[in-house]
Scaffold this motif. Structure first.
Motif, mmCIF file in Angstrom:
data_model
loop_
_atom_site.group_PDB
_atom_site.id
_atom_site.type_symbol
_atom_site.label_atom_id
_atom_site.label_comp_id
_atom_site.label_asym_id
_atom_site.label_seq_id
_atom_site.Cartn_x
_atom_site.Cartn_y
_atom_site.Cartn_z
ATOM 1 N N ALA A 203 43.578 35.980 39.214
ATOM 2 C CA ALA A 203 44.116 37.253 39.717
ATOM 3 C C ALA A 203 44.366 37.086 41.208
ATOM 4 O O ALA A 203 43.450 36.762 41.959
ATOM 5 C CB ALA A 203 43.119 38.376 39.485
ATOM 6 N N GLY A 204 45.574 37.290 41.638
ATOM 7 C CA GLY A 204 45.876 37.108 43.051
ATOM 8 C C GLY A 204 46.067 35.642 43.382
ATOM 9 O O GLY A 204 45.839 34.744 42.569
ATOM 10 N N GLN A 205 46.508 35.394 44.608
ATOM 11 C CA GLN A 205 46.809 34.021 45.012
ATOM 12 C C GLN A 205 45.644 33.379 45.750
ATOM 13 O O GLN A 205 45.581 32.170 45.896
ATOM 14 C CB GLN A 205 48.033 34.015 45.929
ATOM 15 C CG GLN A 205 49.280 34.580 45.267
ATOM 16 C CD GLN A 205 50.348 34.906 46.298
ATOM 17 O OE1 GLN A 205 50.373 34.335 47.388
ATOM 18 N NE2 GLN A 205 51.237 35.815 45.964
ATOM 19 N N ARG A 206 44.737 34.209 46.268
ATOM 20 C CA ARG A 206 43.629 33.693 47.056
ATOM 21 C C ARG A 206 42.358 34.422 46.656
ATOM 22 O O ARG A 206 42.419 35.488 46.032
ATOM 23 C CB ARG A 206 43.863 33.960 48.558
ATOM 24 C CG ARG A 206 45.053 33.306 49.170
ATOM 25 C CD ARG A 206 45.258 33.803 50.609
ATOM 26 N NE ARG A 206 45.761 35.157 50.647
ATOM 27 C CZ ARG A 206 47.058 35.472 50.600
ATOM 28 N NH1 ARG A 206 47.960 34.530 50.483
ATOM 29 N NH2 ARG A 206 47.449 36.745 50.649
ATOM 30 N N SER A 207 41.223 33.825 46.971
ATOM 31 C CA SER A 207 39.970 34.558 46.773
ATOM 32 C C SER A 207 39.756 35.463 47.988
ATOM 33 O O SER A 207 40.301 35.229 49.065
ATOM 34 C CB SER A 207 38.796 33.601 46.604
ATOM 35 O OG SER A 207 38.677 32.782 47.726
ATOM 36 N N LEU A 208 38.968 36.499 47.758
ATOM 37 C CA LEU A 208 38.695 37.461 48.826
ATOM 38 C C LEU A 208 37.600 36.898 49.717
ATOM 39 O O LEU A 208 36.448 36.791 49.321
ATOM 40 C CB LEU A 208 38.250 38.795 48.209
ATOM 41 C CG LEU A 208 38.022 39.963 49.168
ATOM 42 C CD1 LEU A 208 39.276 40.275 49.958
ATOM 43 C CD2 LEU A 208 37.566 41.194 48.398
ATOM 44 N N MET A 218 35.301 46.819 58.985
ATOM 45 C CA MET A 218 34.751 47.180 60.293
ATOM 46 C C MET A 218 35.820 47.783 61.195
ATOM 47 O O MET A 218 35.511 48.593 62.074
ATOM 48 C CB MET A 218 34.118 45.948 60.952
ATOM 49 C CG MET A 218 32.887 45.475 60.208
ATOM 50 S SD MET A 218 31.593 46.742 60.066
ATOM 51 C CE MET A 218 31.572 47.011 58.292
ATOM 52 N N LEU A 341 32.202 45.545 47.382
ATOM 53 C CA LEU A 341 32.311 46.447 46.245
ATOM 54 C C LEU A 341 31.634 45.888 45.002
ATOM 55 O O LEU A 341 31.068 46.628 44.195
ATOM 56 C CB LEU A 341 33.796 46.709 45.937
ATOM 57 C CG LEU A 341 34.534 47.553 46.975
ATOM 58 C CD1 LEU A 341 36.031 47.491 46.727
ATOM 59 C CD2 LEU A 341 34.049 48.987 46.929
ATOM 60 N N SER A 342 31.707 44.549 44.853
ATOM 61 C CA SER A 342 31.136 43.961 43.644
ATOM 62 C C SER A 342 29.626 44.094 43.602
ATOM 63 O O SER A 342 29.007 43.868 42.571
ATOM 64 C CB SER A 342 31.515 42.482 43.562
ATOM 65 O OG SER A 342 31.014 41.798 44.689
ATOM 66 N N ARG A 362 40.036 49.138 49.586
ATOM 67 C CA ARG A 362 40.600 48.532 48.376
ATOM 68 C C ARG A 362 42.016 48.015 48.602
ATOM 69 O O ARG A 362 42.399 46.960 48.114
ATOM 70 C CB ARG A 362 40.600 49.567 47.246
ATOM 71 C CG ARG A 362 39.254 49.721 46.587
ATOM 72 C CD ARG A 362 39.113 51.087 45.894
ATOM 73 N NE ARG A 362 37.872 51.154 45.148
ATOM 74 C CZ ARG A 362 36.686 51.331 45.719
ATOM 75 N NH1 ARG A 362 36.577 51.470 47.003
ATOM 76 N NH2 ARG A 362 35.588 51.383 44.976
ATOM 77 N N ALA A 365 41.861 44.826 50.503
ATOM 78 C CA ALA A 365 41.396 43.724 49.646
ATOM 79 C C ALA A 365 42.533 43.236 48.763
ATOM 80 O O ALA A 365 42.739 42.030 48.589
ATOM 81 C CB ALA A 365 40.216 44.191 48.789
ATOM 82 N N ASP A 366 43.289 44.172 48.206
ATOM 83 C CA ASP A 366 44.441 43.826 47.375
ATOM 84 C C ASP A 366 45.446 42.980 48.151
ATOM 85 O O ASP A 366 45.966 41.975 47.662
ATOM 86 C CB ASP A 366 45.147 45.112 46.921
ATOM 87 C CG ASP A 366 44.928 45.380 45.439
ATOM 88 O OD1 ASP A 366 44.939 46.564 45.051
ATOM 89 O OD2 ASP A 366 44.759 44.387 44.696
ATOM 90 N N VAL A 369 44.181 39.239 48.903
ATOM 91 C CA VAL A 369 44.203 38.224 47.845
ATOM 92 C C VAL A 369 45.620 37.919 47.390
ATOM 93 O O VAL A 369 45.820 37.093 46.503
ATOM 94 C CB VAL A 369 43.348 38.623 46.627
ATOM 95 C CG1 VAL A 369 41.904 38.788 47.039
ATOM 96 C CG2 VAL A 369 43.882 39.848 45.932
ATOM 97 N N ALA A 371 48.426 40.213 46.341
ATOM 98 C CA ALA A 371 48.986 40.900 45.170
ATOM 99 C C ALA A 371 50.495 40.660 45.118
ATOM 100 O O ALA A 371 51.153 40.554 46.157
ATOM 101 C CB ALA A 371 48.699 42.396 45.258
ATOM 102 N N VAL A 377 50.850 48.112 45.473
ATOM 103 C CA VAL A 377 49.390 48.263 45.432
ATOM 104 C C VAL A 377 48.879 49.180 46.534
ATOM 105 O O VAL A 377 47.826 49.797 46.388
ATOM 106 C CB VAL A 377 48.664 46.899 45.485
ATOM 107 C CG1 VAL A 377 49.035 46.023 44.304
ATOM 108 C CG2 VAL A 377 48.896 46.188 46.788
#
Lengths: 409, 385
Positions: A203-208, A218, A341-342, A362, A365-366, A369, A371, A377
């Motif tokens: 899911a997505g092109q990169r990890s978060l 922040m 969030l996880s 959110r 984050a979308d 990674v 989208a 998104v």
């Protein structure tokens, strides 16, 4: 009224906007509050959280201890094949240290040298063959990493596979038309593999990354803090009685508000540019820049409106400071800005959708990674932020106006 | 001195908003964070899309995943919802159970689950390993039956049914767990969030209240106090006492609330009292330092709360320092928060009394002494100015 005095009034009205804006910036720079909010706060908070949760980027590896008292092939399969088979990012997830005795392994587990220890008892392989296997032991300490659940999962899968082989042989060699018990059947059973395969889908092109999550989180906090500038300035001016003098100069009230809001907005944008600029230099990817920019603008507007509303409810600057701090804190916790969030329970994930920062987090984050449809998104978040801006900004305007009128009367 | 202290207290008590933020709101935060930390310790969050209508084996798999102690699962209605949740980090990974899962297995065919994750997620590998183990446990009879069918030519359905019957006769190797964790290991939930928020709010409240001292200085009240016939130390002690009493009252209420409502057993009462008094002393001194150094209330309000939050982050009040690694744990111990948390956690885990917390108290007092010296210097400069 003469034409000269009318002209002079228009000039002074235009000049007041610039004067109020300049005064706010000058005061903010002189007492360094503006520098604190724009530079120190966002970088400090983002830096701390990124360092604290940096293991998200490093990728956790699991270090287990092994004590193998068995000399049979089953224990060799566990240690030599099963444990090294788990991979993360094409690298083995698990590394092991072999100990000669239980006491040394337990000490290593207790002091955290290894996440957990697997103890294979003597006679394990023979016991399985005889239908009476001794128990495996998993020694755990206070480790809170993924090591213990990984070890448990591996042992559960391993013992299940042993049962599968034993049951397969028993079923095949029993009943009418059974296959004769033979080494061939035994060997074929030992080669059994799960009929259920697990295919990886990305899911997505990169990890978060930690920075990709916490830098925007922040920044949101910094937007809340700097969002107080406008309203706190009004409260302070009211306390010092300078608001009366400004309004008695025939300046339209909305210009005073606009000038103060412009300072807050400018501080917010400067924070965002600094934050994303610094973290981008470290290699963090935040996504499509036009989309990020629009999201920052909408988020700034919402946070400034909400912060201003909270400040205007207070009667003194001290009250404003306390109330704002707690409001920011509660929203940040509920919105998932302090903890990924996880790692929050579902109830908090749902509550976060009632906060502007929850939606903003959110959306960031979308984008981070990668989208496939960035505008798609963030669109729901943009609408929600606009709603918060209007819902909070309207009473802000009303309360400010009321404050101004009561100052002049 | 008492008059100054009482006046400071009166300023707080007469403002409902200050009372609300000092006393009531910390409870809300303790409740929220306590629930968050206590509900799913050490669990990996995964999402599931279960296309398992009229599929008992599929439903059994979903139930097995949901029951796995290492996983905290959320069910999503569609693949797109799960994909979005994984992208946003709401879940670490997701699994899609296809329709026909059970039918394929019972007919001897292999089947596939889709495991959705972002690239290079080691925590997702944990979820994968756990899900694999759940699957392995559940398909023992299916695998055995299919194997027997291929070896004997008998019907797969019949053999799977026979295998399910014979499974209870097969002795599965067991795994026993022994814990060698030390008593001072952290237990999460309210046992953590209680002391964490106690520590955090004592300092944040002290920092916020510094703006009142700034206002007192800028309005000339402090200067007028200096010219009165009393020692400078009387003024300073009065300012300190007011802040200390506010912090102590806040602490008392939080400790009592956590003990009564959340059943937090704080430990040896004398040790808790001493540690808390030390922390309140630090908070009061810090508030005074910021109050004497601050040039404007705007500066203090801009500086105080974010710094209070940052110190709380570093010191283990937002998340346990255990999860941040050894370097951040060492850096965190530059703050009094970390030492206070160490002391409270040790007491809550019944590992000792006053003697056990003396090192933590000593270090916090040392930091307090440094800040007290700085506050005295700042007060002298303010008086001279």
């Amino acid at each position: 009224m003469s034409k000269a005095s009318q002209t002079s009034q228009k000039v002074s009205s235009k000049g007041v906007f610039r004067a109020v804006l300049g005064k706010e910036v000058q005061h903010g720079l002189r007492d360094r509050s503006l520098l604190i909010l724009v530079i120190l706060v966002p970088l400090l908070l983002a830096g701390i959280t990124t360092l604290a949760f940096g293991q998200l980027d490093r990728g956790e590896s699991v270090h287990l201890g092994v004590v193998n008292h068995d000399t049979g092939n089953l224990s060799q399969i566990l240690v030599g094949q099963v444990l090294p088979s788990l991979e993360s990012g094409n690298k083995p997830l698990i590394s092991t240290t072999t100990y000669q005795d239980d006491a040394a392994a337990e000490a290593a587990t207790k002091n955290g040298t290894v996440a957990a220890t697997i103890i294979i008892p003597s006679g394990f392989t023979a016991g399985v063959a005889a239908g009476d296997p001794p128990a495996l032991t998993l020694v755990t300490g206070g480790d809170t990493s993924i090591g213990v659940p990984v070890a448990r999962a591996i042992l559960t899968g391993y013992t299940a596979q042993i049962s599968t082989v034993a049951l397969a042989i028993q079923v095949a060699t029993s009943g009418p038309g059974a296959a004769p018990a033979s080494a061939t059947v035994n060997s074929a059973a030992a080669d059994l593999r799960d009929p259920v395969t697990i295919d990886d889908v990305t899911a997505g092109q990169r990890s978060l990354s930690a920075a990709g999550y916490f830098a925007p989180s922040m920044l949101i906090l910094a937007l809340f803090f700097s969002g107080q500038i406008a309203a706190r300035g009004l409260v302070a001016e009211r306390e010092r009685r300078t608001l009366t003098r400004i309004l008695l100069s025939s300046t339209p009230f909305w210009k005073v508000i606009a000038a103060k809001a412009a300072v807050a907005f400018g501080a917010a944008i400067a924070s965002a540019v600094l934050m994303f600029g610094v973290f981008s230099l470290t290699g963090t990817v935040f996504g499509s820049w036009p989309v990020v920019a629009v999201l920052v603008l909408f988020a700034a507007a919402a946070m400034i409106s909400i912060s201003s509303l909270v400040v205007l409810i207070a009667r003194t600057e001290e009250q404003a400071g306390s109330l704002s701090t707690v409001m920011i804190f509660v929203l940040a916790i509920v919105g998932g800005n302090f903890v990924p969030l996880s790692q929050t329970p579902q109830i908090l994930e749902r509550l976060a959708l009632f906060t502007p920062n929850g939606w903003t987090t959110r959306a960031f984050a979308d984008l981070s990674v990668g989208a496939s449809d960035p505008w798609g998104v963030v669109a729901p978040a943009l609408w929600v932020l606009l709603g918060f801006t209007v819902a909070a900004g309207t009473p802000v305007f009303v309360l400010s106006r009321r404050m101004a009128r009561s100052s002049v009367v | 001195m008492l008059v100054i202290a009482v006046n400071n207290l009166r300023l707080v008590v007469r403002q409902p908003i200050m009372l609300f933020t000092t006393i009531v709101l910390p409870f809300a935060i303790i409740t929220i964070v306590g629930i968050a930390l206590g509900s799913s310790p050490n669990q990996v969050t995964v999402g599931i899309v279960a296309n398992t209508a009229a599929d008992p084996l599929g439903q059994k798999l979903v139930a097995g995943i949901e029951a796995a102690p290492a996983l905290h699962t959320t069910v999503y209605a569609t693949d797109a919802d799960l994909d979005r949740a994984v992208r946003r980090g709401e879940v670490v990974a997701g699994v899609i159970v296809p329709s026909g899962y059970g039918a394929d297995l019972l007919s001897g065919q292999s089947t596939q689950l889709q495991f959705v994750t972002t690239p290079n997620q080691s925590t997702a590998t944990t979820a994968r390993a756990v899900i694999s183990s759940v699957i392995s446990n559940q398909v023992i009879a299916v695998q055995a039956g299919v194997f027997s069918s291929t070896q004997t030519g008998r019907s797969a359905t019949t053999e799977i049914a026979r295998a399910a019957t014979l499974q209870s006769q097969v002795v599965t190797p067991t795994v026993t767990e022994d814990s060698v964790a030390s008593p001072s290991s952290l237990s999460l939930g309210f046992n953590y969030t209680g002391p964490a928020n106690l520590t955090l709010f004592i300092v944040i409240t002290s920092l916020t209240s510094a703006s009142a001292l700034v206002l007192t200085r800028l309005s000339g009240v402090t200067r007028r106090m200096y010219v009165m016939p009393m020692a400078r130390s009387t003024v300073l002690l009065g300012e300190f006492l007011g802040r200390f009493i506010t912090a102590a009252a806040q602490a008392l209420v939080i400790i009592g609330f956590c003990a009564l409502v959340f059943q937090v057993h704080w430990g040896d009462p004398w040790a808790v009292a001493l540690l808390t008094a030390t922390l309140c002393t630090f908070g009061a001194v810090l508030g005074m330092l910021v109050g004497f150094v601050g040039k404007s209330t705007a500066q203090v309000v801009a500086f105080g709360p974010p710094i209070g939050v940052a110190l709380g982050m570093l010191g283990g009040c937002m998340w346990p320092l255990d999860i941040t690694g050894s370097i951040m744990t060492k850096i965190g111990h530059v703050t009094p928060h970390a030492w206070a948390m160490d002391g409270y956690i040790r007491l809550i885990n019944h590992a000792g009394g006053v003697a056990a917390t003396l090192p933590d108290i000593g270090i916090i007092l040392g930091m307090t002494a440094i800040f007290a010296g700085l506050a005295a210097v700042a007060a002298r400069r303010d008086r001279t100015a």
